[in-house]
Motif scaffolding. Sequence first.
Motif, PDB file in Angstrom:
ATOM      1  N   UNK A   1       0.814  -1.215   0.000  1.00  0.00           N
ATOM      2  CA  UNK A   1       0.000   0.000   0.000  1.00  0.00           C
ATOM      3  C   UNK A   1       0.853   1.273   0.000  1.00  0.00           C
ATOM      4  N   UNK A   2       2.158   1.142  -0.248  1.00  0.00           N
ATOM      5  CA  UNK A   2       3.068   2.282  -0.103  1.00  0.00           C
ATOM      6  C   UNK A   2       2.730   3.451  -1.012  1.00  0.00           C
ATOM      7  N   UNK A   3       2.145   3.178  -2.172  1.00  0.00           N
ATOM      8  CA  UNK A   3       1.845   4.251  -3.129  1.00  0.00           C
ATOM      9  C   UNK A   3       0.399   4.718  -3.048  1.00  0.00           C
ATOM     10  N   UNK A   4      -0.318   4.316  -2.013  1.00  0.00           N
ATOM     11  CA  UNK A   4      -1.733   4.655  -1.890  1.00  0.00           C
ATOM     12  C   UNK A   4      -1.979   5.529  -0.667  1.00  0.00           C
ATOM     13  N   UNK A   5      -3.164   6.039  -0.583  1.00  0.00           N
ATOM     14  CA  UNK A   5      -3.662   6.732   0.616  1.00  0.00           C
ATOM     15  C   UNK A   5      -5.093   6.269   0.848  1.00  0.00           C
ATOM     16  N   UNK A   6      -5.457   5.897   2.078  1.00  0.00           N
ATOM     17  CA  UNK A   6      -4.591   5.800   3.252  1.00  0.00           C
ATOM     18  C   UNK A   6      -3.763   4.527   3.212  1.00  0.00           C
ATOM     19  N   UNK A   7      -2.824   4.453   4.142  1.00  0.00           N
ATOM     20  CA  UNK A   7      -1.978   3.270   4.266  1.00  0.00           C
ATOM     21  C   UNK A   7      -2.284   2.568   5.590  1.00  0.00           C
ATOM     22  N   UNK A   8      -2.174   1.260   5.633  1.00  0.00           N
ATOM     23  CA  UNK A   8      -2.443   0.556   6.885  1.00  0.00           C
ATOM     24  C   UNK A   8      -1.313   0.738   7.902  1.00  0.00           C
ATOM     25  N   UNK A   9      -1.707   0.885   9.144  1.00  0.00           N
ATOM     26  CA  UNK A   9      -0.739   0.812  10.237  1.00  0.00           C
ATOM     27  C   UNK A   9      -0.639  -0.647  10.675  1.00  0.00           C
ATOM     28  N   UNK A  10       0.497  -1.005  11.208  1.00  0.00           N
ATOM     29  CA  UNK A  10       0.765  -2.395  11.583  1.00  0.00           C
ATOM     30  C   UNK A  10       1.160  -2.473  13.047  1.00  0.00           C
ATOM     31  N   UNK A  11       0.673  -3.496  13.736  1.00  0.00           N
ATOM     32  CA  UNK A  11       1.142  -3.812  15.082  1.00  0.00           C
ATOM     33  C   UNK A  11       0.943  -5.296  15.319  1.00  0.00           C
ATOM     34  N   UNK A  12       1.285  -5.755  16.541  1.00  0.00           N
ATOM     35  CA  UNK A  12       1.281  -7.184  16.843  1.00  0.00           C
ATOM     36  C   UNK A  12       0.396  -7.455  18.054  1.00  0.00           C
ATOM     37  N   UNK A  13      -0.372  -8.518  17.976  1.00  0.00           N
ATOM     38  CA  UNK A  13      -1.302  -8.874  19.043  1.00  0.00           C
ATOM     39  C   UNK A  13      -0.541  -9.413  20.252  1.00  0.00           C
ATOM     40  N   UNK A  14      -1.246  -9.568  21.360  1.00  0.00           N
ATOM     41  CA  UNK A  14      -0.618 -10.124  22.557  1.00  0.00           C
ATOM     42  C   UNK A  14      -0.863 -11.629  22.673  1.00  0.00           C
ATOM     43  N   UNK A  15      -1.220 -12.252  21.531  1.00  0.00           N
ATOM     44  CA  UNK A  15      -1.359 -13.708  21.519  1.00  0.00           C
ATOM     45  C   UNK A  15       0.006 -14.377  21.686  1.00  0.00           C
ATOM     46  N   UNK A  16      -0.028 -15.660  21.918  1.00  0.00           N
ATOM     47  CA  UNK A  16       1.188 -16.460  21.910  1.00  0.00           C
ATOM     48  C   UNK A  16       1.043 -17.531  20.835  1.00  0.00           C
ATOM     49  N   UNK A  17       1.747 -17.411  19.699  1.00  0.00           N
ATOM     50  CA  UNK A  17       2.666 -16.325  19.340  1.00  0.00           C
ATOM     51  C   UNK A  17       1.914 -15.092  18.858  1.00  0.00           C
ATOM     52  N   UNK A  18       2.554 -13.926  18.879  1.00  0.00           N
ATOM     53  CA  UNK A  18       1.918 -12.702  18.399  1.00  0.00           C
ATOM     54  C   UNK A  18       1.552 -12.800  16.921  1.00  0.00           C
TER      55      UNK A  18
END
Length: 309
Positions: free
Chosen positions: A27-44
Amino acid sequence: MTGTRLAGLEGTNPLGFLGALGVQVAFASTRPRPRLWWSDDIPPRAVVDNEFPIDRIVDQAIPVFREWSKSAALNPSGPGGLPLAKGDDLKLARGDIRVYLESVQENDPAASLSASLVAEGSVDNNGSAKPTDLYFTAGKQKFVAMARQVLREVTPDEVSAGLTGPWTYASKLPSFMWDVIDDRVYALTAIKPSDDKKLSNPGVEALAILGLCLHPVFGTRGRTLTRGCSGTWKKGHYSWPLWCKPASLDVVKSLLAHVHGSAVDDRRKWFRSWGVSTVLQTSIRRSRQGGYGTFAPAETLWQDSRAPQ
Protein backbone atom coordinates in the motif's frame (compact mmCIF):
# COMPACT_ATOMS: atom_id res chain seq x y z
CA MET A 1 -7.45 -2.19 20.31
CA THR A 2 -9.37 -3.62 17.37
CA GLY A 3 -8.13 -4.23 13.85
CA THR A 4 -7.93 -6.77 11.07
CA ARG A 5 -6.12 -9.75 12.54
CA LEU A 6 -3.77 -11.45 10.09
CA ALA A 7 -3.72 -14.78 11.93
CA GLY A 8 -1.44 -16.47 9.41
CA LEU A 9 1.41 -14.02 10.02
CA GLU A 10 3.15 -15.01 13.25
CA GLY A 11 5.67 -12.50 14.52
CA THR A 12 8.04 -15.16 15.84
CA ASN A 13 8.54 -16.61 12.36
CA PRO A 14 10.78 -14.50 10.08
CA LEU A 15 8.59 -15.39 7.08
CA GLY A 16 5.48 -14.19 8.90
CA PHE A 17 7.26 -11.00 9.96
CA LEU A 18 8.53 -10.24 6.45
CA GLY A 19 5.07 -10.99 5.08
CA ALA A 20 3.50 -8.47 7.46
CA LEU A 21 5.96 -5.82 6.32
CA GLY A 22 4.99 -6.70 2.77
CA VAL A 23 1.36 -5.87 3.50
CA GLN A 24 2.39 -2.32 4.29
CA VAL A 25 4.71 -2.08 1.29
CA ALA A 26 1.85 -3.18 -0.99
CA PHE A 27 0.00 0.00 0.00
CA ALA A 28 3.07 2.28 -0.10
CA SER A 29 1.85 4.25 -3.13
CA THR A 30 -1.73 4.65 -1.89
CA ARG A 31 -3.66 6.73 0.62
CA PRO A 32 -4.59 5.80 3.25
CA ARG A 33 -1.98 3.27 4.27
CA PRO A 34 -2.44 0.56 6.89
CA ARG A 35 -0.74 0.81 10.24
CA LEU A 36 0.76 -2.39 11.58
CA TRP A 37 1.14 -3.81 15.08
CA TRP A 38 1.28 -7.18 16.84
CA SER A 39 -1.30 -8.87 19.04
CA ASP A 40 -0.62 -10.12 22.56
CA ASP A 41 -1.36 -13.71 21.52
CA ILE A 42 1.19 -16.46 21.91
CA PRO A 43 2.67 -16.32 19.34
CA PRO A 44 1.92 -12.70 18.40
CA ARG A 45 -0.04 -12.16 15.17
CA ALA A 46 0.08 -9.23 12.78
CA VAL A 47 -2.78 -6.71 12.99
CA VAL A 48 -3.64 -3.80 10.67
CA ASP A 49 -6.32 -1.10 10.80
CA ASN A 50 -9.96 -2.17 10.46
CA GLU A 51 -10.22 -0.30 7.16
CA PHE A 52 -8.03 -2.98 5.57
CA PRO A 53 -9.88 -6.30 5.62
CA ILE A 54 -8.37 -9.39 4.04
CA ASP A 55 -10.15 -8.89 0.70
CA ARG A 56 -8.86 -5.34 0.37
CA ILE A 57 -5.29 -6.46 1.09
CA VAL A 58 -5.52 -9.22 -1.52
CA ASP A 59 -7.04 -6.90 -4.13
CA GLN A 60 -4.20 -4.43 -3.57
CA ALA A 61 -1.38 -6.97 -3.40
CA ILE A 62 -2.01 -8.95 -6.59
CA PRO A 63 -1.52 -6.01 -9.03
CA VAL A 64 1.57 -4.93 -7.08
CA PHE A 65 3.01 -8.44 -7.38
CA ARG A 66 2.46 -8.45 -11.13
CA GLU A 67 4.00 -4.99 -11.50
CA TRP A 68 7.06 -5.94 -9.47
CA SER A 69 7.56 -9.12 -11.52
CA LYS A 70 8.06 -6.91 -14.60
CA SER A 71 10.27 -4.34 -12.87
CA ALA A 72 13.88 -3.58 -13.75
CA ALA A 73 14.83 -4.65 -10.23
CA LEU A 74 13.77 -8.21 -11.01
CA ASN A 75 14.86 -8.19 -14.65
CA PRO A 76 18.55 -7.17 -14.47
CA SER A 77 19.62 -5.71 -17.78
CA GLY A 78 22.29 -3.54 -19.28
CA PRO A 79 22.52 -1.19 -22.26
CA GLY A 80 19.98 -1.99 -24.94
CA GLY A 81 17.92 -4.00 -22.51
CA LEU A 82 20.12 -7.08 -22.82
CA PRO A 83 20.01 -9.35 -19.74
CA LEU A 84 23.04 -9.05 -17.48
CA ALA A 85 25.18 -12.13 -17.10
CA LYS A 86 24.18 -14.10 -14.00
CA GLY A 87 21.55 -11.52 -13.18
CA ASP A 88 18.97 -14.15 -12.26
CA ASP A 89 21.08 -15.36 -9.35
CA LEU A 90 22.59 -11.94 -8.51
CA LYS A 91 26.14 -13.16 -9.14
CA LEU A 92 26.84 -9.94 -11.00
CA ALA A 93 30.35 -9.01 -12.05
CA ARG A 94 31.81 -6.05 -10.16
CA GLY A 95 31.23 -3.65 -13.05
CA ASP A 96 27.69 -4.87 -13.64
CA ILE A 97 26.53 -4.01 -10.12
CA ARG A 98 26.47 -0.29 -10.92
CA VAL A 99 24.90 -0.98 -14.33
CA TYR A 100 22.12 -2.91 -12.61
CA LEU A 101 21.50 -0.34 -9.88
CA GLU A 102 21.51 2.56 -12.36
CA SER A 103 19.04 0.73 -14.60
CA VAL A 104 16.46 0.78 -11.82
CA GLN A 105 14.96 4.25 -12.06
CA GLU A 106 13.42 6.02 -9.10
CA ASN A 107 9.92 5.48 -10.49
CA ASP A 108 10.47 1.74 -10.85
CA PRO A 109 7.84 0.02 -8.67
CA ALA A 110 10.50 -2.16 -7.04
CA ALA A 111 13.31 0.40 -6.88
CA SER A 112 13.77 -0.11 -3.14
CA LEU A 113 14.15 -3.84 -3.67
CA SER A 114 17.26 -3.44 -5.84
CA ALA A 115 18.90 -1.52 -2.99
CA SER A 116 18.08 -4.45 -0.70
CA LEU A 117 19.74 -7.05 -2.92
CA VAL A 118 23.25 -5.86 -3.82
CA ALA A 119 25.54 -2.94 -3.04
CA GLU A 120 28.13 -1.39 -5.32
CA GLY A 121 31.68 -2.43 -4.46
CA SER A 122 30.60 -5.35 -2.28
CA VAL A 123 31.92 -8.52 -3.93
CA ASP A 124 33.05 -11.99 -2.89
CA ASN A 125 36.47 -13.58 -3.41
CA ASN A 126 35.55 -14.36 -7.02
CA GLY A 127 34.71 -10.74 -7.80
CA SER A 128 30.96 -11.38 -7.99
CA ALA A 129 28.31 -9.39 -6.14
CA LYS A 130 27.86 -10.40 -2.51
CA PRO A 131 24.11 -10.22 -1.99
CA THR A 132 21.98 -9.52 1.06
CA ASP A 133 22.42 -11.76 4.12
CA LEU A 134 18.80 -12.80 3.53
CA TYR A 135 19.80 -14.50 0.27
CA PHE A 136 19.39 -18.18 1.11
CA THR A 137 19.33 -19.74 -2.36
CA ALA A 138 22.23 -21.54 -4.03
CA GLY A 139 23.07 -23.93 -6.83
CA LYS A 140 20.31 -24.24 -9.39
CA GLN A 141 18.04 -21.95 -7.35
CA LYS A 142 18.19 -18.49 -8.91
CA PHE A 143 16.79 -15.90 -6.52
CA VAL A 144 15.66 -13.27 -9.02
CA ALA A 145 14.06 -15.77 -11.38
CA MET A 146 12.29 -17.39 -8.42
CA ALA A 147 10.98 -14.01 -7.26
CA ARG A 148 9.59 -13.22 -10.70
CA GLN A 149 7.84 -16.59 -10.84
CA VAL A 150 6.27 -16.30 -7.41
CA LEU A 151 5.06 -12.75 -7.99
CA ARG A 152 3.72 -13.64 -11.43
CA GLU A 153 1.94 -16.88 -10.54
CA VAL A 154 0.68 -16.50 -6.97
CA THR A 155 -3.12 -16.47 -6.83
CA PRO A 156 -5.55 -14.35 -4.79
CA ASP A 157 -6.67 -17.46 -2.89
CA GLU A 158 -3.08 -18.24 -1.94
CA VAL A 159 -2.55 -14.71 -0.64
CA SER A 160 -5.77 -14.88 1.38
CA ALA A 161 -4.80 -18.28 2.79
CA GLY A 162 -1.38 -16.99 3.79
CA LEU A 163 -2.88 -14.03 5.61
CA THR A 164 -5.53 -15.98 7.49
CA GLY A 165 -3.72 -19.28 8.08
CA PRO A 166 -3.09 -21.96 8.91
CA TRP A 167 -0.43 -22.45 6.25
CA THR A 168 -1.00 -25.61 4.23
CA TYR A 169 2.26 -25.99 2.26
CA ALA A 170 0.40 -27.07 -0.84
CA SER A 171 2.19 -25.20 -3.65
CA LYS A 172 5.14 -26.18 -5.82
CA LEU A 173 6.11 -22.55 -6.36
CA PRO A 174 9.61 -21.70 -5.09
CA SER A 175 10.40 -21.01 -1.45
CA PHE A 176 13.03 -18.51 -0.29
CA MET A 177 13.69 -20.57 2.86
CA TRP A 178 12.65 -17.80 5.28
CA ASP A 179 10.19 -20.06 7.13
CA VAL A 180 11.59 -21.51 10.38
CA ILE A 181 10.29 -24.96 9.42
CA ASP A 182 12.79 -24.92 6.55
CA ASP A 183 15.54 -25.43 9.13
CA ARG A 184 15.74 -29.18 8.59
CA VAL A 185 18.47 -29.76 11.13
CA TYR A 186 15.62 -30.76 13.40
CA ALA A 187 13.61 -32.67 10.79
CA LEU A 188 12.24 -36.00 11.96
CA THR A 189 11.19 -37.76 8.77
CA ALA A 190 11.33 -41.23 7.29
CA ILE A 191 13.35 -40.02 4.32
CA LYS A 192 16.30 -37.70 3.79
CA PRO A 193 15.15 -34.04 3.75
CA SER A 194 17.15 -33.54 0.55
CA ASP A 195 14.94 -36.11 -1.19
CA ASP A 196 11.72 -34.47 0.00
CA LYS A 197 10.12 -32.05 -2.48
CA LYS A 198 9.85 -28.63 -0.82
CA LEU A 199 6.32 -27.19 -0.86
CA SER A 200 5.51 -23.60 -0.02
CA ASN A 201 2.91 -20.98 0.87
CA PRO A 202 3.37 -18.58 -2.05
CA GLY A 203 0.99 -15.92 -0.76
CA VAL A 204 3.26 -15.23 2.21
CA GLU A 205 6.42 -15.72 0.14
CA ALA A 206 5.22 -13.05 -2.29
CA LEU A 207 4.47 -10.61 0.52
CA ALA A 208 7.86 -11.35 2.07
CA ILE A 209 9.59 -10.33 -1.17
CA LEU A 210 7.95 -6.93 -0.74
CA GLY A 211 8.98 -6.89 2.93
CA LEU A 212 12.58 -7.53 1.95
CA CYS A 213 12.78 -4.02 0.48
CA LEU A 214 12.78 -2.60 4.04
CA HIS A 215 16.18 -4.25 4.56
CA PRO A 216 18.64 -2.21 2.46
CA VAL A 217 22.23 -3.39 2.05
CA PHE A 218 25.43 -1.39 2.40
CA GLY A 219 28.78 -2.25 0.86
CA THR A 220 31.96 -2.42 2.93
CA ARG A 221 35.32 -4.08 2.35
CA GLY A 222 34.79 -7.81 2.31
CA ARG A 223 31.24 -7.64 3.67
CA THR A 224 27.73 -6.70 2.64
CA LEU A 225 25.87 -5.24 5.61
CA THR A 226 22.14 -5.93 5.74
CA ARG A 227 19.69 -4.09 7.97
CA GLY A 228 18.75 -6.32 10.89
CA CYS A 229 21.63 -8.75 10.28
CA SER A 230 24.91 -9.20 12.12
CA GLY A 231 27.79 -11.64 12.34
CA THR A 232 29.44 -13.25 9.35
CA TRP A 233 28.05 -14.70 6.14
CA LYS A 234 28.37 -18.26 7.41
CA LYS A 235 27.55 -17.55 11.05
CA GLY A 236 25.09 -14.69 11.06
CA HIS A 237 21.98 -13.51 12.88
CA TYR A 238 18.79 -11.71 11.96
CA SER A 239 16.94 -9.73 14.62
CA TRP A 240 13.67 -7.83 14.54
CA PRO A 241 11.26 -6.00 16.86
CA LEU A 242 7.58 -6.56 17.54
CA TRP A 243 5.49 -3.60 18.69
CA CYS A 244 2.10 -3.17 20.30
CA LYS A 245 1.25 0.35 19.10
CA PRO A 246 -0.07 0.96 15.55
CA ALA A 247 2.86 2.05 13.37
CA SER A 248 2.86 3.60 9.91
CA LEU A 249 5.24 2.38 7.24
CA ASP A 250 7.65 5.23 7.97
CA VAL A 251 7.63 4.43 11.68
CA VAL A 252 8.23 0.75 10.94
CA LYS A 253 11.25 1.68 8.82
CA SER A 254 12.61 3.64 11.78
CA LEU A 255 12.00 0.76 14.20
CA LEU A 256 13.84 -1.66 11.92
CA ALA A 257 16.79 0.72 11.77
CA HIS A 258 16.95 1.38 15.52
CA VAL A 259 15.79 -1.84 17.15
CA HIS A 260 17.95 -4.84 16.35
CA GLY A 261 20.25 -7.27 18.08
CA SER A 262 23.37 -5.13 18.31
CA ALA A 263 21.38 -2.17 19.66
CA VAL A 264 19.52 -3.98 22.45
CA ASP A 265 21.94 -3.15 25.28
CA ASP A 266 22.33 0.51 24.31
CA ARG A 267 18.70 1.33 23.53
CA ARG A 268 16.54 -0.95 25.68
CA LYS A 269 15.64 2.01 27.93
CA TRP A 270 13.72 3.51 24.99
CA PHE A 271 11.97 0.40 23.67
CA ARG A 272 8.87 0.66 25.84
CA SER A 273 8.27 4.33 24.95
CA TRP A 274 8.57 3.39 21.27
CA GLY A 275 5.84 0.78 21.71
CA VAL A 276 8.24 -2.15 21.28
CA SER A 277 7.16 -5.22 23.21
CA THR A 278 9.73 -7.80 22.12
CA VAL A 279 13.04 -8.08 20.27
CA LEU A 280 13.70 -11.45 18.65
CA GLN A 281 16.75 -13.01 17.05
CA THR A 282 17.39 -16.07 14.93
CA SER A 283 20.60 -17.67 13.73
CA ILE A 284 21.26 -17.82 10.01
CA ARG A 285 22.52 -21.27 9.13
CA ARG A 286 24.21 -22.11 5.84
CA SER A 287 24.98 -25.56 4.57
CA ARG A 288 28.62 -26.51 4.09
CA GLN A 289 27.88 -27.63 0.57
CA GLY A 290 26.30 -25.02 -1.66
CA GLY A 291 25.65 -22.38 0.98
CA TYR A 292 21.88 -22.83 1.23
CA GLY A 293 20.52 -20.76 4.12
CA THR A 294 17.81 -21.28 6.73
CA PHE A 295 16.60 -19.59 9.90
CA ALA A 296 16.82 -21.32 13.27
CA PRO A 297 13.88 -20.98 15.72
CA ALA A 298 13.69 -17.48 17.19
CA GLU A 299 15.05 -16.54 20.61
CA THR A 300 13.95 -13.57 22.73
CA LEU A 301 16.64 -10.91 23.22
CA TRP A 302 14.42 -8.50 25.14
CA GLN A 303 10.81 -8.41 26.27
CA ASP A 304 8.72 -5.79 28.02
CA SER A 305 8.12 -7.11 31.52
CA ARG A 306 4.43 -6.24 31.09
CA ALA A 307 4.07 -8.32 27.91
CA PRO A 308 2.55 -11.82 28.03
CA GLN A 309 5.13 -14.50 28.81
